[in-house]
Design a protein around this motif. Structure first.
Motif, PDB file in Angstrom:
ATOM      1  N   ALA A 611       0.824  -1.212   0.000  1.00 18.11           N
ATOM      2  CA  ALA A 611       0.000   0.000   0.000  1.00 18.11           C
ATOM      3  C   ALA A 611       0.858   1.263   0.000  1.00 18.11           C
ATOM      4  CB  ALA A 611      -0.934   0.003   1.214  1.00 18.11           C
ATOM      5  N   LYS A 612       2.096   1.154   0.485  1.00 14.88           N
ATOM      6  CA  LYS A 612       3.005   2.305   0.508  1.00 14.88           C
ATOM      7  C   LYS A 612       3.794   2.435  -0.789  1.00 14.88           C
ATOM      8  CE  LYS A 612       3.701   1.938   5.521  1.00 14.88           C
ATOM      9  NZ  LYS A 612       4.716   1.766   6.601  1.00 14.88           N
ATOM     10  N   GLY A 613       3.508   1.533  -1.727  1.00 12.61           N
ATOM     11  CA  GLY A 613       4.191   1.609  -3.013  1.00 12.61           C
ATOM     12  C   GLY A 613       5.523   0.899  -3.066  1.00 12.61           C
ATOM     13  N   TRP A 614       5.761   0.008  -2.097  1.00 11.48           N
ATOM     14  CA  TRP A 614       7.038  -0.709  -2.082  1.00 11.48           C
ATOM     15  C   TRP A 614       7.082  -1.738  -3.215  1.00 11.48           C
ATOM     16  CZ3 TRP A 614       9.684  -1.993   3.176  1.00 11.48           C
ATOM     17  CH2 TRP A 614       9.784  -0.823   3.939  1.00 11.48           C
ATOM     18  N   ALA A 615       8.245  -1.902  -3.819  1.00 15.49           N
ATOM     19  CA  ALA A 615       8.483  -2.931  -4.834  1.00 15.49           C
ATOM     20  C   ALA A 615       9.742  -3.704  -4.448  1.00 15.49           C
ATOM     21  CB  ALA A 615       8.651  -2.310  -6.217  1.00 15.49           C
ATOM     22  N   LEU A 616       9.764  -5.004  -4.747  1.00 20.13           N
ATOM     23  CA  LEU A 616      10.874  -5.858  -4.323  1.00 20.13           C
ATOM     24  C   LEU A 616      12.215  -5.358  -4.846  1.00 20.13           C
ATOM     25  CD1 LEU A 616      11.633  -8.424  -2.779  1.00 20.13           C
ATOM     26  CD2 LEU A 616      11.335  -9.720  -4.901  1.00 20.13           C
ATOM     27  N   ASP A 617      12.239  -4.813  -6.060  1.00 20.94           N
ATOM     28  CA  ASP A 617      13.495  -4.355  -6.650  1.00 20.94           C
ATOM     29  C   ASP A 617      14.108  -3.181  -5.891  1.00 20.94           C
ATOM     30  OD1 ASP A 617      13.231  -6.292  -8.535  1.00 20.94           O
ATOM     31  OD2 ASP A 617      12.446  -4.973 -10.101  1.00 20.94           O
ATOM     32  N   SER A 618      13.272  -2.416  -5.208  1.00 20.42           N
ATOM     33  CA  SER A 618      13.782  -1.233  -4.508  1.00 20.42           C
ATOM     34  C   SER A 618      14.039  -1.481  -3.031  1.00 20.42           C
ATOM     35  CB  SER A 618      12.779  -0.072  -4.653  1.00 20.42           C
ATOM     36  OG  SER A 618      11.531  -0.413  -4.049  1.00 20.42           O
ATOM     37  N   VAL A 619      13.772  -2.704  -2.565  1.00 17.97           N
ATOM     38  CA  VAL A 619      13.939  -3.029  -1.146  1.00 17.97           C
ATOM     39  C   VAL A 619      15.346  -3.569  -0.903  1.00 17.97           C
ATOM     40  CG1 VAL A 619      13.208  -4.594   0.698  1.00 17.97           C
ATOM     41  CG2 VAL A 619      11.510  -3.441  -0.700  1.00 17.97           C
ATOM     42  N   VAL A 620      16.041  -3.037   0.097  1.00 14.98           N
ATOM     43  CA  VAL A 620      17.386  -3.488   0.447  1.00 14.98           C
ATOM     44  C   VAL A 620      17.408  -3.932   1.899  1.00 14.98           C
ATOM     45  CG1 VAL A 620      18.532  -1.990  -1.227  1.00 14.98           C
ATOM     46  CG2 VAL A 620      18.098  -1.148   1.085  1.00 14.98           C
ATOM     47  N   LEU A 621      18.436  -4.700   2.244  1.00 13.25           N
ATOM     48  CA  LEU A 621      18.580  -5.174   3.619  1.00 13.25           C
ATOM     49  C   LEU A 621      19.228  -4.098   4.480  1.00 13.25           C
ATOM     50  CD1 LEU A 621      19.818  -8.840   3.094  1.00 13.25           C
ATOM     51  CD2 LEU A 621      17.607  -8.130   4.024  1.00 13.25           C
ATOM     52  N   HIS A 622      18.759  -3.993   5.698  1.00 18.08           N
ATOM     53  CA  HIS A 622      19.335  -3.075   6.678  1.00 18.08           C
ATOM     54  C   HIS A 622      19.607  -3.870   7.947  1.00 18.08           C
ATOM     55  CE1 HIS A 622      20.069   0.553   8.997  1.00 18.08           C
ATOM     56  NE2 HIS A 622      19.220   0.107   9.912  1.00 18.08           N
ATOM     57  N   ASN A 623      20.696  -3.566   8.623  1.00 21.15           N
ATOM     58  CA  ASN A 623      21.028  -4.338   9.821  1.00 21.15           C
ATOM     59  C   ASN A 623      21.335  -3.431  11.001  1.00 21.15           C
ATOM     60  OD1 ASN A 623      23.758  -4.161   8.083  1.00 21.15           O
ATOM     61  ND2 ASN A 623      24.285  -4.154  10.256  1.00 21.15           N
ATOM     62  N   GLU A 624      21.064  -3.924  12.177  1.00 18.76           N
ATOM     63  CA  GLU A 624      21.431  -3.272  13.427  1.00 18.76           C
ATOM     64  C   GLU A 624      22.000  -4.338  14.351  1.00 18.76           C
ATOM     65  OE1 GLU A 624      18.085  -1.326  15.139  1.00 18.76           O
ATOM     66  OE2 GLU A 624      17.613  -0.172  13.318  1.00 18.76           O
ATOM     67  N   VAL A 625      23.162  -4.049  14.951  1.00 20.41           N
ATOM     68  CA  VAL A 625      23.741  -4.967  15.930  1.00 20.41           C
ATOM     69  C   VAL A 625      23.097  -4.680  17.276  1.00 20.41           C
ATOM     70  CG1 VAL A 625      25.845  -5.810  17.014  1.00 20.41           C
ATOM     71  CG2 VAL A 625      25.910  -4.978  14.662  1.00 20.41           C
ATOM     72  N   THR A 626      22.396  -5.645  17.819  1.00 19.36           N
ATOM     73  CA  THR A 626      21.721  -5.446  19.098  1.00 19.36           C
ATOM     74  C   THR A 626      22.716  -5.572  20.249  1.00 19.36           C
ATOM     75  OG1 THR A 626      21.187  -7.759  19.574  1.00 19.36           O
ATOM     76  CG2 THR A 626      19.740  -6.589  18.039  1.00 19.36           C
ATOM     77  N   LYS A 627      22.283  -5.180  21.427  1.00 21.29           N
ATOM     78  CA  LYS A 627      23.096  -5.337  22.630  1.00 21.29           C
ATOM     79  C   LYS A 627      22.713  -6.593  23.403  1.00 21.29           C
ATOM     80  CE  LYS A 627      24.001  -0.395  23.058  1.00 21.29           C
ATOM     81  NZ  LYS A 627      23.990   0.817  23.921  1.00 21.29           N
ATOM     82  N   MET A 628      21.912  -7.444  22.750  1.00 19.48           N
ATOM     83  CA  MET A 628      21.426  -8.655  23.398  1.00 19.48           C
ATOM     84  C   MET A 628      22.329  -9.847  23.115  1.00 19.48           C
ATOM     85  SD  MET A 628      17.298  -8.490  22.772  1.00 19.48           S
ATOM     86  CE  MET A 628      17.420  -8.414  20.990  1.00 19.48           C
ATOM     87  N   MET A 629      22.323 -10.794  24.053  1.00 18.80           N
ATOM     88  CA  MET A 629      22.873 -12.110  23.810  1.00 18.80           C
ATOM     89  C   MET A 629      21.731 -13.005  23.316  1.00 18.80           C
ATOM     90  SD  MET A 629      26.052 -11.773  24.625  1.00 18.80           S
ATOM     91  CE  MET A 629      26.696 -13.429  24.854  1.00 18.80           C
ATOM     92  N   LYS A 630      22.068 -14.181  22.841  1.00 21.93           N
ATOM     93  CA  LYS A 630      21.043 -15.095  22.341  1.00 21.93           C
ATOM     94  C   LYS A 630      19.972 -15.347  23.395  1.00 21.93           C
ATOM     95  CE  LYS A 630      20.409 -19.973  21.262  1.00 21.93           C
ATOM     96  NZ  LYS A 630      21.054 -21.298  21.253  1.00 21.93           N
ATOM     97  N   GLU A 631      20.400 -15.505  24.659  1.00 18.86           N
ATOM     98  CA  GLU A 631      19.471 -15.829  25.736  1.00 18.86           C
ATOM     99  C   GLU A 631      18.526 -14.675  26.056  1.00 18.86           C
ATOM    100  OE1 GLU A 631      22.775 -15.984  25.952  1.00 18.86           O
ATOM    101  OE2 GLU A 631      23.056 -18.147  25.624  1.00 18.86           O
ATOM    102  N   ASP A 632      18.889 -13.454  25.640  1.00 19.71           N
ATOM    103  CA  ASP A 632      18.077 -12.276  25.968  1.00 19.71           C
ATOM    104  C   ASP A 632      16.893 -12.098  25.033  1.00 19.71           C
ATOM    105  OD1 ASP A 632      19.955 -11.727  27.948  1.00 19.71           O
ATOM    106  OD2 ASP A 632      21.187 -10.508  26.600  1.00 19.71           O
ATOM    107  N   VAL A 633      16.872 -12.800  23.913  1.00 21.56           N
ATOM    108  CA  VAL A 633      15.804 -12.632  22.930  1.00 21.56           C
ATOM    109  C   VAL A 633      14.593 -13.457  23.374  1.00 21.56           C
ATOM    110  CG1 VAL A 633      15.131 -12.894  20.521  1.00 21.56           C
ATOM    111  CG2 VAL A 633      17.492 -12.296  21.091  1.00 21.56           C
ATOM    112  N   VAL A 634      13.522 -12.764  23.759  1.00 18.39           N
ATOM    113  CA  VAL A 634      12.326 -13.457  24.269  1.00 18.39           C
ATOM    114  C   VAL A 634      11.119 -13.261  23.369  1.00 18.39           C
ATOM    115  CG1 VAL A 634      13.096 -13.396  26.662  1.00 18.39           C
ATOM    116  CG2 VAL A 634      11.799 -11.460  25.735  1.00 18.39           C
ATOM    117  N   GLY A 635      11.272 -12.471  22.320  1.00 14.95           N
ATOM    118  CA  GLY A 635      10.172 -12.257  21.399  1.00 14.95           C
ATOM    119  C   GLY A 635      10.691 -11.764  20.071  1.00 14.95           C
TER     120      GLY A 635
END
Length: 729
Positions: A611-635
């Motif tokens: 609905a926002k006009g997004w198309a697969l060709d224009s979508v790129v990956l974005h990343n953020e390094v979290t401050k969590m450990m594996k055990e901290d991810v609960v959701g």
């Protein structure tokens, strides 16, 4: 050694020739027992010299080394998993039977010993220092500190290692020099398609008239070599001065009879900056040094020599050095130097050196022409950018601390400066992290020990111990007991086939099912009978390696134990996902096709934002390094942010400051990242970090690149070889 490399074939006739010389030249004695000892001592040394001069550089340590004739939980987190597994296995041998209890009881002393800079030289806790001989000390060091195994062997075999000389460098130029020095004609030809006719003519000419025949690149003309051997063996008379010289790459089909009749030499670049620069400047004449009167000439010549040494030296660090180990040689250096000379000759003095041109020619053409991997090309261009520019002529410039461009007028000036360089270089000289040497030493030890295991006799045991077949049968029973059941087709049918993520999961499960079925079939057949078709599985399982039948359809792993554990962990991720629903975080190592997972995530995000006009060709990956450990991810990630959490990524070549979220110079870290799809991204002041499935960095293991924050110039991390690995084993 012929099992290590086919080119190491030798014959009884060669040995008898050395034996006869030892009888003639060894020390004499009227006492028979002493005379025999003298002959054996002389013969042993002569055989050693004869063999070592024909060994490739990476097998010299192995040749010397060959002369050395589910467990309880680990007690402390600082003990590595692999270390604990090693200690458990070692505890089954005398005198290490109480080792596990001693480590628990005296943990502080063992940690202090483990943290020593050179544990192989330090006193071992619990009285082992006086209890163990050199070989058992080697076992203990190998179990605790794989990166110090080589150092322990050298410590144990110091006198023997002193005998190992540098390779005899019989290059084509030196062969020609030797022939002219002895006033013997030398006729040379490079083998290849259609060259047999010319080689045959030169062979007959040399046999009749005398002289040396130099056949180059004989791996390209193997059929002619068999003919050559027959001709020499059947010719009744030939000139006394006739000799044949052959240069070749190692080839599995090289005629064995020729290998067993020849004297072999290897010609490889020496290790270390000092040795490499000495080799380079030993070939530089004073006329060559004075060929240009431009002030930039001598510094540029030295800088190109340093670059040449660096690109060769990085190979020993494996994937940290180069993704692909390229064979840079003297011709690359000569061509680069010739280009620099021509560029200076044609240079407009007012405009000065065209550095863009110099960097392009070095990074893209002269050395870059050999490079096929894009990230390796980026590394080479980084060297050209960091080392070549007007700044290289300043007083403060250095490649690394104390590695500067000397100011000399003669070749002897440069050789004197090179002579005072360290014999052993820190990896930082090449832009790598100091820990890269630990990786190198560990890999060298593992490769050496792995080769030794692979060339051991595979016959069934005849002593009092458990036979090979019995060991594999027992192992097969244990693995079958732990092997997960086949996937329930009814559960698979319940999955929706519309969502991209579900399609991806179904494809992964299908491949996982194929692996499980193949493993079950092989293990079942092994239990029924040990036959020729299963010989590979028998040999590899006995050596704790992954059978080829399984490896071809699965993934790479260091040992069978790690591979089977990964099979169970991969299956657990798929089973939990199928039965309990979409997980909060994903272990990317557990996917056959992680790129497919990323594509599915992008497709899913795009559909949510149509609905926002997004198309697969224009979508790129974005990343953020979290401050969590594996055990901290609960959701899962918040709905307004979207994306997925991935865990288990191991940062190699650098560390990560969790508090300030940036790359730093410290111990590597395991990271949890948030990946999401967006329509625009900026990568300024960020390091483009490649992500690989495994430590072996190739196009087949490359997944994608993400961006990490850095205070330093991203070039710094490029030279470090920093990457993220889904699995460090």
């Amino acid at each position: 050694m012929s099992l290590v490399n086919v080119m190491y074939q030798t014959s009884l006739r060669q040995f008898l020739g050395i034996f006869d010389l030892s009888m003639e030249r060894s020390r004499k004695s009227q006492i028979t027992a002493k005379r025999v000892v003298y002959i054996i001592e002389h013969l042993t040394y002569e055989v050693f010299k004869y063999t070592v001069r024909g060994l490739y550089e990476n097998h010299r340590f192995l040749f010397t080394f060959l002369d050395l004739n589910s467990v309880e939980p680990k007690p402390k987190k600082w003990i590595l998993d692999m270390t604990w597994l090693n200690l458990v296995q070692l505890s089954s041998l005398y005198p290490f039977n109480q080792l596990l209890m001693q480590v628990v009881r005296n943990e502080k002393s063992w940690k202090a010993w483990f943290d020593e800079e050179a544990p192989e030289k330090a006193v071992i806790p619990d009285g082992y220092d006086s209890l163990l001989d050199q070989f058992r000390k080697l076992l203990l060091v190998r179990s605790w500190c794989p990166d110090h195994t080589v150092a322990q062997v050298r410590h144990a075999l110091l006198q023997l290692l002193c005998l190992v000389a540098s390779p005899v460098e019989l290059t084509i130029y030196k062969i020609n020099f030797l022939s002219s020095f002895q006033n013997i004609p030398c006729r040379a030809i490079s083998m290849g398609q259609g060259q047999e006719v010319h080689a045959r003519r030169l062979l007959n000419q040399c046999m009749q008239d005398g002289g040396w025949l130099l056949l180059q690149n004989c791996h390209l003309g193997l059929e002619f070599l068999s003919e050559l051997m027959d001709t020499i063996a059947t010719t009744e008379s030939m000139s006394e001065s006739f000799r044949t010289w052959i240069t070749t790459e190692a080839h599995p089909e090289f005629p064995i009879n020729l290998l067993q009749s020849s004297i072999k030499f290897t010609n490889e670049p020496p290790q270390g900056v000092k040795a490499g620069l000495k080799r380079t400047y030993s070939a530089v004449t004073q006329d060559h040094l004075d060929v240009s009167n431009m002030p930039q000439w001598k510094p540029l010549l030295y800088a190109v020599a340093f670059l040449h040494t660096t690109v060769q030296e990085r190979r020993k660090f494996g994937p940290l050095g180069w993704n692909i180990p390229y064979e840079f040689n003297q011709a690359d250096f000569a061509a680069s130097v010739q280009f620099v000379q021509n560029h200076l000759d044609d240079m407009d003095i007012k405009r000065g050196v065209n550095w863009s041109c110099v960097r392009y020619m070095l990074g893209e053409v002269q050395y870059g022409g050999r490079v096929t991997d894009d990230l390796d090309k980026a590394l080479l261009n980084t060297y050209a950018r960091v080392w070549f520019g007007e700044h290289m002529f300043s007083e403060n410039f250095c490649f690394y601390k104390d590695y500067v461009i000397p100011k000399g007028k003669t070749v002897e000036d440069y050789l004197q400066y090179i002579e005072q360089l360290p014999v052993i270089d820190t990896p930082e000289v090449f832009g790598l992290h100091p820990n890269a040497d630990i990786t190198y030493q560990t890999n060298l030890a593992n490769e050496t020990l792995s080769t030794i295991v692979s060339i051991q006799p595979k016959d069934s045991g005849t002593g009092g111990g458990e036979t090979r077949e019995a060991v594999v049968q027992r192992l097969a029973d244990e693995m079958l007991e732990k092997l997960p059941p086949d996937y329930n087709p009814h559960e698979l049918q319940k999955m929706g086939a519309i969502q991209p993520i579900n399609i991806f999961l179904r494809q992964e499960i299908d491949r996982m099912q194929h692996v499980i079925s193949r493993v079950r079939a092989t293990l079942t057949d092994l239990k029924l009978a040990i036959d020729e078709e299963l010989q590979d599985a028998l040999d590899n399982m006995y050596d704790a390696r992954v059978p080829k039948l399984w490896f071809r359809i699965s993934w790479e792993s260091a040992t069978l134990g790690f591979w089977f554990t990964e099979l169970l962990e991969r299956n657990q991720q798929f089973s939990s996902w199928l039965q309990d629903g979409r997980p909060n975080q994903f272990w990317m190592t557990g996917f056959f096709n992680p790129q497919g997972f990323l594509t599915a995530m992008r497709q899913e995000t795009t559909r949510m934002n149509v609905a926002k006009g997004w198309a697969l060709d224009s979508v790129v990956l974005h990343n953020e390094v979290t401050k969590m450990m594996k055990e901290d991810v609960v959701g899962p990630p918040p709905a307004d942010i979207g994306g997925v959490y991935i865990y288990g990524l191991f940062l190699e070549g650098a560390g990560w400051d969790r508090r300030n979220s940036k790359l730093v110079e410290s111990a590597p870290k395991v990271l949890v990242l948030l990946l999401k799809a967006i329509t625009e991204s900026s990568s300024r002041s960020l390091y483009s970090c490649p992500v690989y499935k495994k430590p072996r960095r190739t196009d087949l293991t490359y997944i994608f690149s993400l961006y990490l924050k850095t205070v330093q110039n991203p070039d710094h991390w490029t030279l470090r070889g920093v990457a993220l690995l889904c699995n460090s084993k």
